[in-house]
Design an enzyme around this catalytic site. Structure first.
Site, mmCIF file in Angstrom:
data_model
loop_
_atom_site.group_PDB
_atom_site.id
_atom_site.type_symbol
_atom_site.label_atom_id
_atom_site.label_comp_id
_atom_site.label_asym_id
_atom_site.label_seq_id
_atom_site.Cartn_x
_atom_site.Cartn_y
_atom_site.Cartn_z
ATOM 1 N N GLY A 1 -13.987 46.076 -19.736
ATOM 2 C CA GLY A 1 -12.822 45.856 -18.891
ATOM 3 C C GLY A 1 -13.070 45.783 -17.404
ATOM 4 O O GLY A 1 -12.141 45.982 -16.614
ATOM 5 N N LYS A 2 -14.296 45.473 -16.991
ATOM 6 C CA LYS A 2 -14.581 45.394 -15.548
ATOM 7 C C LYS A 2 -13.760 44.288 -14.882
ATOM 8 O O LYS A 2 -13.202 44.474 -13.804
ATOM 9 C CB LYS A 2 -16.076 45.155 -15.319
ATOM 10 C CG LYS A 2 -16.980 46.271 -15.780
ATOM 11 C CD LYS A 2 -18.419 46.049 -15.357
ATOM 12 C CE LYS A 2 -19.015 44.788 -15.954
ATOM 13 N NZ LYS A 2 -19.094 44.841 -17.436
ATOM 14 N N ALA B 1 -10.930 42.896 -15.891
ATOM 15 C CA ALA B 1 -9.508 43.253 -15.873
ATOM 16 C C ALA B 1 -9.235 44.286 -14.792
ATOM 17 O O ALA B 1 -8.210 44.226 -14.093
ATOM 18 C CB ALA B 1 -9.091 43.785 -17.247
ATOM 19 N N GLU C 1 -17.387 33.567 -14.209
ATOM 20 C CA GLU C 1 -17.422 33.523 -15.666
ATOM 21 C C GLU C 1 -16.162 32.913 -16.274
ATOM 22 O O GLU C 1 -16.242 32.010 -17.100
ATOM 23 C CB GLU C 1 -17.626 34.938 -16.224
ATOM 24 C CG GLU C 1 -18.952 35.571 -15.830
ATOM 25 C CD GLU C 1 -19.090 36.986 -16.361
ATOM 26 O OE1 GLU C 1 -18.062 37.553 -16.776
ATOM 27 O OE2 GLU C 1 -20.211 37.513 -16.361
ATOM 28 N N ARG D 1 -4.206 36.340 -17.889
ATOM 29 C CA ARG D 1 -4.401 37.800 -17.925
ATOM 30 C C ARG D 1 -3.440 38.498 -16.956
ATOM 31 O O ARG D 1 -2.873 39.539 -17.274
ATOM 32 C CB ARG D 1 -5.841 38.151 -17.568
ATOM 33 C CG ARG D 1 -6.848 37.906 -18.670
ATOM 34 C CD ARG D 1 -8.147 38.608 -18.336
ATOM 35 N NE ARG D 1 -9.116 38.523 -19.418
ATOM 36 C CZ ARG D 1 -10.163 39.316 -19.539
ATOM 37 N NH1 ARG D 1 -10.379 40.265 -18.616
ATOM 38 N NH2 ARG D 1 -11.018 39.186 -20.523
#
Length: 335
Positions: free
Chosen positions: A230-231, A233, A256, A265
């Site tokens: 979750g980095k 996010a 990425e 997101r």
């Protein structure tokens, strides 16, 4: 002595153009005074090298040759004076062309003050930059007159010409502690008057904000963890919170994920709608209402760039554009 033979890759500005008879900016007195100071004392030599002065910064070719000889001797850790510089010029078959040893002695004797060498350097550098700007403007005009097929590429080339000139500048980062304490005292006074627990940019994570008092200006913060925990996010949440809290631009560079995926997101988190339903399209009527409201709330100055192989130079260019078109960014995130 190879440094004397090699010339800088920086293009030298033309002395004149066919379409404009005006003389490019220059100051021969400052150039001569600087060279004379170097012949008399080693300190100006070190200062000029530290400021990345090169032979092409001198308007008069003879002055450029003398500086190149001085720099060559300095690189070889040899003594620098009128005699040794004359010998270096003689080895390169330039001494007679420049006027012999007397030319160097005239430079040396005409120096008003060695202590003013720093000022002479700035004058030489400033006029050199102005000449390069003139050349850059000419190059940009040539790009425009060539009627390029791809306007975006033409604009990028024009921007690169100007930015390359600007990127050659360096600032003196050395500061006295006494000066720094004065600045810090003012910062402390402002924080005291503000009576705020969070003095930096809010991340949106209460415990982290309490620990760091927000992300402080000028700091580099690195988020590290194992893959797929979750980095991205986490960083995305900080970017959204920072843009909303400061109402200043926040730039998110993703190497990425695409901008579309990142936006999805953000919408999922803001609307509190399950990301799987958004991904598959199996949305309920209530989800559409939440998404619409979330879109209205997300009118924030958050910029997303999904260039996969973006360079540091390109990031700097984009920051400059945002700074001019909007306002100074509050945060930059690179994922």
């Amino acid at each position: 002595m190879s440094d004397f033979i090699e010339r800088s890759d920086r293009p030298s500005a033309p002395r004149a153009t066919r379409s404009d008879s005006r003389v490019p900016p220059h100051n021969l007195d400052a150039e001569a005074s600087l060279l004379g100071a170097m012949l008399l004392n080693d300190e100006p030599v070190g200062l000029a090298i530290e400021q990345q002065l090169v032979a092409e910064d001198f308007y008069k070719p003879a002055h450029g040759h003398v500086f190149a000889a001085i720099r060559s001797l300095s690189s070889a850790a040899e003594a620098i004076d009128a005699v040794t510089v004359a010998d270096e010029l003689r080895r390169n078959n330039l001494l007679d062309e420049l006027g012999g040893l007397n030319f160097l002695l005239e430079l040396q004797n005409a120096t008003p003050s060695i202590s003013s060498a720093g000022r002479y350097i700035r004058i030489v550098r400033d006029t050199s930059i102005l000449r390069r700007l003139i050349r850059g403007a000419s190059d940009i005009a040539d790009i425009g007159y060539s009627a390029p097929a791809d306007i975006k590429i033409a604009i990028d080339k024009a921007e690169q010409i100007v930015f390359d000139i600007g990127d050659e500048q360096i600032s003196d980062s050395l500061q006295k502690l006494h000066d720094l304490t004065g600045s810090v005292a003012q910062i402390l006074e402002d924080r005291f008057d503000a009576k705020a627990e969070i003095t930096g940019v809010r991340t949106g994570y209460a415990k982290l904000d309490k620990l760091l008092s927000g992300l402080q200006p000028g700091t580099l913060n690195i988020v590290g963890a194992r893959p797929a925990v979750g980095k991205s996010a986490f960083a995305l949440g900080m970017a959204v919170s920072g843009a909303r809290a400061t109402n200043r631009p926040v730039l998110f560079f993703s190497l990425e994920m695409s901008a579309t995926e990142l936006t999805q997101r953000i919408l999922s988190a803001e609307a509190q709608v399950d990301s799987d339903r958004m991904r598959t399209g199996r949305l309920q009527d209530a989800d559409w209402t939440k998404i619409t409201n979330a879109i209205n709330r997300l009118e924030i100055p958050l910029y997303i760039d999904d260039t996969a192989q973006i360079t540091v130079m390109q990031i700097r260019q984009k920051l400059r554009r945002v700074n001019v078109s909007d306002s100074p960014p509050a945060m930059v995130v690179i994922d």
